[in-house]
Design an enzyme around this catalytic site. Sequence first.
Site, PDB file in Angstrom:
ATOM      1  N   GLU A  92       0.841  -1.235   0.064  1.00 22.14           N
ATOM      2  CA  GLU A  92      -0.216  -0.195  -0.103  1.00 22.14           C
ATOM      3  C   GLU A  92       0.680   1.304  -0.038  1.00 22.14           C
ATOM      4  OE1 GLU A  92      -2.563  -1.259  -0.593  1.00 22.14           O
ATOM      5  OE2 GLU A  92      -3.274  -2.854   0.747  1.00 22.14           O
ATOM      6  N   ASP A 231       0.123  -2.193 -10.021  1.00 20.83           N
ATOM      7  CA  ASP A 231      -0.228  -3.761  -9.535  1.00 20.83           C
ATOM      8  C   ASP A 231      -0.175  -4.601 -10.828  1.00 20.83           C
ATOM      9  OD1 ASP A 231      -0.091  -2.598  -7.135  1.00 20.83           O
ATOM     10  OD2 ASP A 231      -2.408  -3.078  -6.896  1.00 20.83           O
TER      11      ASP A 231
END
Length: 413
Positions: A92, A231
């Site tokens: 994160e 990602d």
Amino acid sequence: LREPEGLRQFGIREYAEAGSAIEEFTTHWRHGASGLLRQLIDAETIELLGGPLSHPFQPLLNPRLREFALREGLADAQQRFAHTPVGIWAPECAYAPGMETGYAAAGVGHFMVDGPSLHGDTALGRPVGKTDVVAFGRDLQVSYRVWSPKSGYPGHAAYRDFHTYDHTTGLKPSRVTGRNVPSEEKAPYDPQRADRAIDEHVADFVAVVRRRLISESERIGRPAHVVAAFDTELFGHWWYEGPEWLGRVLRALPEAGVRVGTLADAKADGYVGSPVELPPSSWGSGKDWQVWNGEKVADFVQLNSEVVDGALSTVDKALAQHAAVGAPTPRDRVADQILRETLLTVSSDWPFMVSKESAADYARYRAHLHAHATREISDALSSGRRDHAERLADGWNKADGLFGALDARRLPK
């Protein structure tokens, strides 16, 4: 496309695509990714970025478990790829002041933060605090060309719609068509139309990167870099055309005079500025920690704290009993499984899914399942029922046996 002939033609195409994918898999990948990726890492074509086991939100983690998760994650990568990562993409992009000293101690020399952590000044990497550990900031102007939920490329009308199924065949025969178009009104997927969109988005991305490099270099008076970060599961999973876009971009950038490199390359070539103090931050909403410790997920914070404290205490006692005998401490599969379930409990994905209202019930179920496993094994061990604890640990390991090299004896004192 809902008509049988349209679906038949689409199915023929899908069958051919699936066949070539299976052929590629059996030719190159059937023995796992490690060998292929290792060749690329050995050649320094790519840099392997590591991270802590199970993707926990590190700032909210007990410091002992935080260090254990990171060191075990780096060791896991070493086992798989014969390389210990020296850079990480922190889960994160989460950061708390002081984490850089833990990174330095673990041999991590650079990590990722989100652009706003550096007040948007991502033109160079920055050493953090009094360490040599460099923070690289994700350039949002560039990254959001792809990643923005409102205007990112994957939401373009021509691309395959991820969410719309033909439930009879299991195929995804529609294109996005429009942001607010209901599934039953979506237009048929057209591979040629999608292919043209890929070329448009490659050209747009290359132009954006060039403009950004030029303007940032002018602003700081020296060569700047641009860090574009995404990602992996975006490519192919959510965005069907993503791998093809990525392949074309990686060819088009050098053709446009842009050098493509890794974070290690950037560091080695001096794309590093003056030291900074970073604020507590993440890439989540508000760029703070609210997605993982806000009101919606206060119960997770409480659960994680209780589970981790209990687990560490139980594991400490178990390892101390071995030590009391005087012989070298043997590997303890019960202690290993307690830590394995603990790490699965504290994965950052569970609170993320609840905060974002994305499969929230599933996320709560998973977090509480692993919490239950941790407590069940710990309670048996703490109450002196070692045989029962071993049976429980073995049972849970059949479901949760990942990170096979995890070793509780390496838990920091």
